[in-house]
Write a protein that holds these residues in place. Structure first.
Motif, PDB file in Angstrom:
ATOM      1  N   SER A 271       0.847  -1.192   0.000  1.00 38.36           N
ATOM      2  CA  SER A 271       0.000   0.000   0.000  1.00 38.36           C
ATOM      3  C   SER A 271       0.883   1.243   0.000  1.00 38.36           C
ATOM      4  O   SER A 271       1.759   1.406   0.854  1.00 38.36           O
ATOM      5  N   LEU A 272       0.653   2.123  -0.982  1.00 45.51           N
ATOM      6  CA  LEU A 272       1.448   3.342  -1.113  1.00 45.51           C
ATOM      7  C   LEU A 272       0.649   4.589  -0.735  1.00 45.51           C
ATOM      8  O   LEU A 272       1.077   5.708  -0.981  1.00 45.51           O
ATOM      9  N   ASN A 273      -0.519   4.380  -0.111  1.00 45.46           N
ATOM     10  CA  ASN A 273      -1.391   5.502   0.242  1.00 45.46           C
ATOM     11  C   ASN A 273      -0.706   6.472   1.201  1.00 45.46           C
ATOM     12  O   ASN A 273      -0.791   7.693   1.040  1.00 45.46           O
ATOM     13  N   VAL A 274      -0.040   5.919   2.228  1.00 42.23           N
ATOM     14  CA  VAL A 274       0.602   6.770   3.235  1.00 42.23           C
ATOM     15  C   VAL A 274       1.702   7.619   2.594  1.00 42.23           C
ATOM     16  O   VAL A 274       1.796   8.821   2.831  1.00 42.23           O
ATOM     17  N   ALA A 275       2.512   6.981   1.755  1.00 43.24           N
ATOM     18  CA  ALA A 275       3.588   7.721   1.083  1.00 43.24           C
ATOM     19  C   ALA A 275       3.019   8.815   0.183  1.00 43.24           C
ATOM     20  O   ALA A 275       3.562   9.924   0.126  1.00 43.24           O
ATOM     21  N   ALA A 276       1.916   8.514  -0.518  1.00 48.47           N
ATOM     22  CA  ALA A 276       1.306   9.510  -1.408  1.00 48.47           C
ATOM     23  C   ALA A 276       0.779  10.699  -0.614  1.00 48.47           C
ATOM     24  O   ALA A 276       0.985  11.859  -0.997  1.00 48.47           O
TER      25      ALA A 276
ATOM     26  N   PRO B  48     -10.792   0.208   5.644  1.00 47.84           N
ATOM     27  CA  PRO B  48      -9.633   0.497   6.512  1.00 47.84           C
ATOM     28  C   PRO B  48      -8.551   1.363   5.875  1.00 47.84           C
ATOM     29  O   PRO B  48      -8.035   2.275   6.516  1.00 47.84           O
ATOM     30  N   SER B  49      -8.199   1.096   4.599  1.00 52.00           N
ATOM     31  CA  SER B  49      -7.150   1.908   3.960  1.00 52.00           C
ATOM     32  C   SER B  49      -7.616   3.338   3.764  1.00 52.00           C
ATOM     33  O   SER B  49      -6.854   4.293   3.993  1.00 52.00           O
TER      34      SER B  49
ATOM     35  N   ALA C 252      -7.373   8.945   5.614  1.00 53.90           N
ATOM     36  CA  ALA C 252      -8.064  10.143   6.099  1.00 53.90           C
ATOM     37  C   ALA C 252      -7.515  10.584   7.452  1.00 53.90           C
ATOM     38  O   ALA C 252      -7.317  11.783   7.695  1.00 53.90           O
ATOM     39  N   LEU C 253      -7.274   9.631   8.343  1.00 54.33           N
ATOM     40  CA  LEU C 253      -6.718   9.969   9.657  1.00 54.33           C
ATOM     41  C   LEU C 253      -5.336  10.602   9.512  1.00 54.33           C
ATOM     42  O   LEU C 253      -4.991  11.542  10.230  1.00 54.33           O
TER      43      LEU C 253
ATOM     44  N   ASN D 241     -17.036  -6.553  -4.777  1.00 58.23           N
ATOM     45  CA  ASN D 241     -15.651  -6.255  -4.421  1.00 58.23           C
ATOM     46  C   ASN D 241     -15.556  -4.977  -3.591  1.00 58.23           C
ATOM     47  O   ASN D 241     -14.807  -4.919  -2.612  1.00 58.23           O
ATOM     48  N   ALA D 242     -16.323  -3.957  -3.981  1.00 57.39           N
ATOM     49  CA  ALA D 242     -16.308  -2.705  -3.228  1.00 57.39           C
ATOM     50  C   ALA D 242     -16.882  -2.898  -1.828  1.00 57.39           C
ATOM     51  O   ALA D 242     -16.371  -2.343  -0.851  1.00 57.39           O
ATOM     52  N   TYR D 243     -17.937  -3.704  -1.726  1.00 56.45           N
ATOM     53  CA  TYR D 243     -18.548  -3.979  -0.422  1.00 56.45           C
ATOM     54  C   TYR D 243     -17.585  -4.797   0.441  1.00 56.45           C
ATOM     55  O   TYR D 243     -17.354  -4.492   1.614  1.00 56.45           O
ATOM     56  N   GLY D 244     -17.014  -5.851  -0.152  1.00 51.85           N
ATOM     57  CA  GLY D 244     -16.074  -6.689   0.586  1.00 51.85           C
ATOM     58  C   GLY D 244     -14.836  -5.936   1.001  1.00 51.85           C
ATOM     59  O   GLY D 244     -14.295  -6.137   2.094  1.00 51.85           O
ATOM     60  N   CYS D 245     -14.376  -5.027   0.149  1.00 56.14           N
ATOM     61  CA  CYS D 245     -13.210  -4.206   0.463  1.00 56.14           C
ATOM     62  C   CYS D 245     -13.518  -3.285   1.646  1.00 56.14           C
ATOM     63  O   CYS D 245     -12.651  -3.019   2.475  1.00 56.14           O
ATOM     64  N   GLY D 246     -14.751  -2.823   1.721  1.00 61.35           N
ATOM     65  CA  GLY D 246     -15.164  -1.993   2.843  1.00 61.35           C
ATOM     66  C   GLY D 246     -15.181  -2.748   4.154  1.00 61.35           C
ATOM     67  O   GLY D 246     -14.951  -2.177   5.224  1.00 61.35           O
ATOM     68  N   LEU D 247     -15.460  -4.055   4.089  1.00 58.67           N
ATOM     69  CA  LEU D 247     -15.492  -4.881   5.293  1.00 58.67           C
ATOM     70  C   LEU D 247     -14.099  -5.335   5.722  1.00 58.67           C
ATOM     71  O   LEU D 247     -13.777  -5.342   6.910  1.00 58.67           O
ATOM     72  N   THR D 248     -13.286  -5.733   4.747  1.00 59.73           N
ATOM     73  CA  THR D 248     -12.032  -6.425   5.067  1.00 59.73           C
ATOM     74  C   THR D 248     -10.777  -5.732   4.558  1.00 59.73           C
ATOM     75  O   THR D 248      -9.671  -6.156   4.898  1.00 59.73           O
ATOM     76  N   ASP D 249     -10.912  -4.704   3.704  1.00 61.72           N
ATOM     77  CA  ASP D 249      -9.775  -4.040   3.058  1.00 61.72           C
ATOM     78  C   ASP D 249      -9.080  -4.970   2.065  1.00 61.72           C
ATOM     79  O   ASP D 249      -7.918  -4.781   1.736  1.00 61.72           O
ATOM     80  N   TRP D 250      -9.788  -5.975   1.577  1.00 55.25           N
ATOM     81  CA  TRP D 250      -9.203  -6.986   0.700  1.00 55.25           C
ATOM     82  C   TRP D 250      -9.844  -6.864  -0.672  1.00 55.25           C
ATOM     83  O   TRP D 250     -11.015  -7.190  -0.849  1.00 55.25           O
ATOM     84  N   SER D 251      -9.090  -6.383  -1.665  1.00 50.70           N
ATOM     85  CA  SER D 251      -9.602  -6.293  -3.031  1.00 50.70           C
ATOM     86  C   SER D 251      -9.293  -7.587  -3.766  1.00 50.70           C
ATOM     87  O   SER D 251      -8.159  -8.067  -3.765  1.00 50.70           O
ATOM     88  N   LEU D 252     -10.319  -8.165  -4.395  1.00 47.00           N
ATOM     89  CA  LEU D 252     -10.169  -9.444  -5.094  1.00 47.00           C
ATOM     90  C   LEU D 252     -10.188  -9.253  -6.609  1.00 47.00           C
ATOM     91  O   LEU D 252     -10.561 -10.163  -7.348  1.00 47.00           O
ATOM     92  N   ALA D 253      -9.775  -8.066  -7.074  1.00 46.90           N
ATOM     93  CA  ALA D 253      -9.849  -7.762  -8.507  1.00 46.90           C
ATOM     94  C   ALA D 253      -9.068  -8.771  -9.343  1.00 46.90           C
ATOM     95  O   ALA D 253      -9.558  -9.261 -10.370  1.00 46.90           O
TER      96      ALA D 253
END
Length: 677
Positions: A56-61, A173-174, A179-180, A418-430
């Motif tokens: 995950s590069l979100n923090v660096a970005a 979570p990501s 945001a935090l 996938n968007a719903y599951g990602c919201g629950l677990t932060d796991w993208s299954l693309a």
């Protein structure tokens, strides 16, 4: 000022004006985002072409965006030229833009399904290496393909943003963590910490870049340089166990969870330490001794297809579990809303003075302020889907228009899941949905009619929709928590996607011309190219061409991946005292070294060891500064690829070859040289 730093949530920003959405996207934010996007796309491309593990590069970005704009605005403020202050909304726009563009670098398939179409990868796989099942890579059709498939997913999920964020209150979570971070950076305390983080990031970047430059001098030939240092001896080196001095993967190891890194090392030990040496003893019995090392009918077939089996087992398990989980959550939400008149939707929060309700009221107000009409999203989806159906079937004649139409009828449902599951677990299954699409469409078309290309192209269509949809919803969550307008989030996602579609192929072409992408023994093996082509080959032809007992071995590892996941989920649900589930390995991480070996796993475990010792010494400092240190290591080492590639294209060769030989071989070389003189 100190009192303001102690305020929590939205109270810390109560005196700060929230600019309209048109002022959240500024010229300076777009320019900064574009520059950072190029940097991050280089990083993602290099990771794609080496091991395919993208942290995950979100923090660096978010941190780099803050540092660049803050430096710029501080300078203008001192000169009295600052017209618009730097806000957290603008910071969120930059982060969204950069992550969207680097996300395209992954989902574009330049390291997986697109490179898998190339004649070079096809020549390694042997089977299916026919003109109708290969496609020569060129910038023209790559630009066209990415632009027509990458935007559809954005419009497919926009109408569901209120449902996901406000009604179901999915955590993402990501998106929440980002945001935090952004909210923290824009408080006095956070800005002070950010300066120290940026200073450390810059130091680690310079150190990593300089060390990569130093290593270049010793790489004047194949098998030369620090990356071939036989850390554990020449025997271990022949089995791909060594530390290759890669700052990139030491940094990646500091970001990835401990379990992932240990799983990678365990997978390398099981495969290269036990399984492959045992199968190599069957040479001439299970497979022909005359075959090349890269042939899928030989030892390479066992390596590739056992890895594919584990990935498919892990992916299908998570897809099914995610669909069940989504269905159960939606059902419970419906029953709760229907059966209880006192059930309160998030839109209807109580009007009391608690901090949480104040934050929720304020965030909901701004989230609903700038509506994106549903008819715009629906019209955009239909128009882009029609354009895509026509264009994709033209670029890939093997994939007919009705194949693409079916993909677009299925994809929105999978995008929602996938968007719903990602919201629950932060796991993208693309990527898992993409592999399923490969099998379905390659078997539908058949090998003789170009099923391999059809399957790989359909993977691109499916992955682009499913991936961009979940990414956009993550960004909506980030925007919700930072009061960034949904319209500015959507526009920055569109701009980032366009940048990714344009820059990713260019950077791929840069690497493609400077290096041999896809060479298993080279610097950039692009392992997923052969893996994705292998999946398409299974779908198009079946299992008849596999070497002896390869199918049985693949079935064993498929079942093993499912079993490991079941055990982990059961332990997580029922065993809470010792939390043993934390020590159950990750099947996907176990599978990756089956093809590549353990060298990068050792790099990543060293990163984990550094983080572990740092946490033991000072947990808070490691939490604050480890992401900055890791990001600098990744950026510096990865960006050395640019001058290194330019030097290679210019014909400038390193002056020294540092190679390691056994004592016996060295003696023969000395004898030969002395005799020759």
């Amino acid at each position: 000022m100190e009192e303001e730093g102690k305020l929590k949530g939205e109270e810390a920003f109560i005196k700060t004006r929230v600019p309209p959405w048109t002022n959240q996207i500024t010229l300076r934010s777009v320019v900064t985002s574009f520059v950072l996007s190029v940097v991050f796309i280089f990083i993602v491309c290099k990771l794609n072409f080496t091991t395919g593990i993208i942290p995950s590069l979100n923090v660096a970005a978010g941190l780099l965006g803050f540092a660049v704009i803050k430096s710029y605005t501080t300078l203008l403020s001192k000169c009295g030229l600052l017209k618009q202050p730097f806000t957290r909304q603008e910071n969120t726009v930059i982060q969204t833009f950069v992550v969207a563009s680097s996300g395209i670098a992954f989902s574009s398939g330049t390291g997986s399904y697109l490179i898998g179409m190339s004649p070079y990868i096809a020549s390694q796989v042997d089977e299916g290496n026919t003109p109708i099942n290969t496609k020569t890579l060129s910038l023209g059709w790559m630009f066209g393909f990415l632009f027509v498939v990458s935007f559809v997913g954005l419009f497919s999920i926009v109408p569901l943003r209120k449902l996901m964020i406000l009604k179901y209150k999915l955590t993402y979570p990501s998106g929440t963590a980002t945001a935090l971070l952004v909210n923290s950076l824009h408080t006095p305390k956070g800005a002070k910490l950010a300066k120290k983080q940026v200073a450390l990031l810059f130091k680690s970047f310079c150190g990593s870049f300089t060390f990569a430059f130093f290593q270049w001098f010793f790489t004047a030939g194949d098998g030369c340089g620090f990356s071939t240092f036989p850390t554990f001896g020449l025997k271990a080196y022949s089995k791909r166990f060594y530390f290759d001095f890669s700052s990139t993967y030491v940094g990646v190891g500091m970001i990835c969870p401990y379990l992932v890194n240990v799983s990678l090392l365990l997978g390398a030990i099981i495969s290269w330490g036990i399984l492959w040496p045992w199968i190599e003893h069957k040479k001439g019995i299970w497979y022909s001794a005359e075959l090349s090392a890269s042939s899928l009918s030989g030892i390479q077939g066992y390596r590739v297809f056992t890895a594919i089996a584990m990935m498919l087992g892990d992916g299908l398990y998570h897809c099914i579990i995610m669909l069940i989980r989504v269905a159960c959550n939606l059902t419970s939400q419906y029953l709760m809303a229907k059966g209880s008149s006192s059930f309160v939707m998030p839109e209807d929060v109580d009007q009391n003075s608690s901090d949480d309700n104040f934050d929720t009221q304020r965030r909901t107000e701004y989230f609903l302020k700038d509506e994106i009409p549903s008819w715009v999203a629906l019209t955009g989806f239909v128009v882009l889907a029609v354009i895509s159906i026509i264009t994709v079937s033209h670029i890939f004649p093997q994939l007919k228009w009705y194949h693409v139409l079916i993909a677009y009828l299925i994809a929105p449902v999978l995008a929602f899941c996938n968007a719903y599951g990602c919201g629950l677990t932060d796991w993208s299954l693309a990527s898992n949905y993409g592999k399923v699409a490969i099998i379905i469409f390659s078997s539908w078309v058949g090998l003789a009619k170009g099923g391999i290309i059809a399957g790989l192209a359909s993977c691109g269509v499916m992955m682009s929709i499913v991936s961009t949809a979940s990414d956009l919803m993550q960004d909506f969550k980030t925007g919700y928590l930072t009061l960034a307008s949904p319209r500015s989030m959507f526009m920055s996602q569109v701009l980032g996607t366009a940048t990714g579609c344009f820059v990713s192929p260019l950077i791929f072409w840069f690497f493609h011309n400077a290096y041999t992408i896809g060479d298993p023994q080279g610097s950039y093996p692009a392992p997923y190219g052969e893996v994705y082509r292998g999946v398409a080959l299974i779908g198009a032809k079946g299992f008849s061409y596999l070497p002896k007992h390869c199918l049985q071995l693949a079935i064993v590892f498929f079942v093993l991946a499912v079993f490991i996941n079941i055990v982990r989920d059961l332990l997580e649900h029922y065993e809470t005292k010792y939390r043993i589930y934390r020590f159950v390995p990750n099947p996907m991480a176990l599978a990756i070294p089956f093809y590549l070996g353990g060298y990068f796993a050792i790099d990543m475990c060293i990163g984990s060891l550094i983080l572990f010792l740092w946490e033991k010494k000072n947990k808070q400092k490691s939490k604050d500064y480890a992401p900055a240190l890791a990001s600098g290591l990744i950026c510096g080492d990865s960006l050395w690829s640019v001058p290194a590639a330019i030097l290679s294209l210019a014909g400038a060769n390193p002056p020294i070859c540092m190679k390691f030989l056994s004592a016996a071989v060295n003696k023969k070389v000395d004898t030969f040289l002395s005799g020759g003189s």
